[in-house]
Design a protein around this motif. Structure first.
Motif, PDB file in Angstrom:
ATOM      1  N   GLN A 100       0.838  -1.202   0.000  1.00 50.17           N
ATOM      2  CA  GLN A 100       0.000   0.000   0.000  1.00 50.17           C
ATOM      3  C   GLN A 100       0.875   1.255   0.000  1.00 50.17           C
ATOM      4  O   GLN A 100       0.560   2.239  -0.681  1.00 50.17           O
ATOM      5  CB  GLN A 100      -0.934  -0.008   1.219  1.00 50.17           C
ATOM      6  N   ARG A 116      -5.271  -3.848  -6.138  1.00 50.40           N
ATOM      7  CA  ARG A 116      -4.486  -4.067  -4.928  1.00 50.40           C
ATOM      8  C   ARG A 116      -4.413  -5.549  -4.585  1.00 50.40           C
ATOM      9  O   ARG A 116      -5.398  -6.277  -4.680  1.00 50.40           O
ATOM     10  CB  ARG A 116      -5.114  -3.308  -3.751  1.00 50.40           C
ATOM     11  N   ARG A 118      -3.469  -7.848  -1.457  1.00 52.19           N
ATOM     12  CA  ARG A 118      -3.271  -7.748  -0.013  1.00 52.19           C
ATOM     13  C   ARG A 118      -2.313  -8.821   0.493  1.00 52.19           C
ATOM     14  O   ARG A 118      -2.275  -9.931  -0.052  1.00 52.19           O
ATOM     15  CB  ARG A 118      -4.615  -7.857   0.705  1.00 52.19           C
TER      16      ARG A 118
END
Length: 315
Positions: A100, A116, A118
């Motif tokens: 991030q 994104r 994770r």
């Protein structure tokens, strides 16, 4: 007792200061942002791939990139996962993607970000997933390097598998609906004076796991998807379907035969010209060989052909 506590606190303070010095965040330099930008474009890469992308291939350059990535990982600009087994070459290699924090840096540079990924997702994927992702990355890197060595070429656009996965485009085959998720799509652009050609390539990377029935269903679904959503998504109807199998020439011959059988059953023999099938490990050949040399099998044709022919618009 008070004296002892003072000594303990003093020692603890020095230890904390030493830890802070060891994890001190360095100012990002051009080489750091270059690596982060590559991860934004290609999503999942190893140190070997990044070294190949930016430097001459050598152990020293690979080690240098690995050290830089290790620092970026410690400073939380990137995430990394370690596959359970070696991916290639006998050693386990970390696979890197943006964290991030790294995404914020890349966003500040005005670059487009991938979906994104994770940290919790690392353990959700098997070795097969990472081997597949790395092999796809080898194709994208080859396309970028090809464009760098041919002044008339550029890598115009790239769409990765996870972007297709988020779209979840589907087609109806008989009485069931099937989601179509290509392994990637890239477009090379050739410019020669006032003339220009586009080479859109839909990637299917095969690792020898699918049997004939599953392969033929995949071809049927892929053709239905091209008939439907493809032009809406990319604004053009032309396509070359690059089927690259890391399982060798014999596997490529089998895939060609299965593809021919499915096209025949659909009455679409003329669309055999869309396909290029090659038994090749993308990282083990030069970009010129992968894209421009006649190493690909084409359904219903005898002679091998290149993945793209410069100056020729895909049919």
């Amino acid at each position: 007792m008070i004296m002892l506590l003072k000594v303990i606190y003093s020692m603890a303070g020095r230890m904390v200061q030493q830890v802070k010095q060891r994890v001190r965040v360095h100012q990002l330099g051009p080489a750091d942002t270059q690596l982060l930008g590559a991860l934004a474009e290609f999503e999942f890469l190893t140190a070997v791939q990044l070294a190949r992308l930016f430097y001459k291939v050598s152990p020293a350059n690979r080690i240098g990139v690995q050290r830089r990535l290790t620092r970026l990982y410690r400073e939380r600009y990137v995430e990394r996962g370690e596959p359970e087994r070696p991916l290639r070459g006998g050693s386990v290699a970390y696979v890197y993607c943006l964290s991030q924090k790294g995404r914020r840096v890349v966003e500040g540079l005005g670059l487009r970000l991938p979906p994104r990924f994770r940290p919790s997702e690392w353990n959700a994927h098997t070795n097969s997933f990472w081997a597949h992702a790395v092999a796809c990355g080898d194709v994208y890197i080859a396309a970028e390097l090809l464009a760098r060595t041919h002044s008339t070429l550029s890598l115009d656009e790239l769409v990765l598998e996870r972007a297709f996965r988020r779209l979840r485009s589907s087609v109806v085959l008989g009485d069931k609906r099937r989601v179509v998720i290509p392994d990637g799509w890239l477009r090379l652009r050739e410019t020669a004076g006032r003339s220009g050609w586009l080479y859109p390539i839909l990637l299917e990377l095969d690792r020898g796991t699918e049997r004939q029935a599953a392969w033929r269903e995949k071809i049927r679904a892929l053709l239905a998807w091209i008939d439907g959503r493809y032009e809406d998504l990319f604004g053009l109807g032309a396509v070359t379907i690059a089927v690259l199998t890391t399982s060798g020439e014999h596997r490529a011959l089998s895939l060609k035969a299965w593809t021919e059988a499915e096209l025949t059953s659909l009455g679409r023999e003329q669309h055999g010209a869309w396909f290029r099938l090659a038994g090749v490990v993308p990282a083990e050949v030069s970009p010129d060989v992968l894209f421009l040399s006649p190493i690909c099998l084409v359904p219903f044709r005898e002679a091998p052909e290149p993945l793209i022919s410069l100056g020729v618009v895909p049919g």
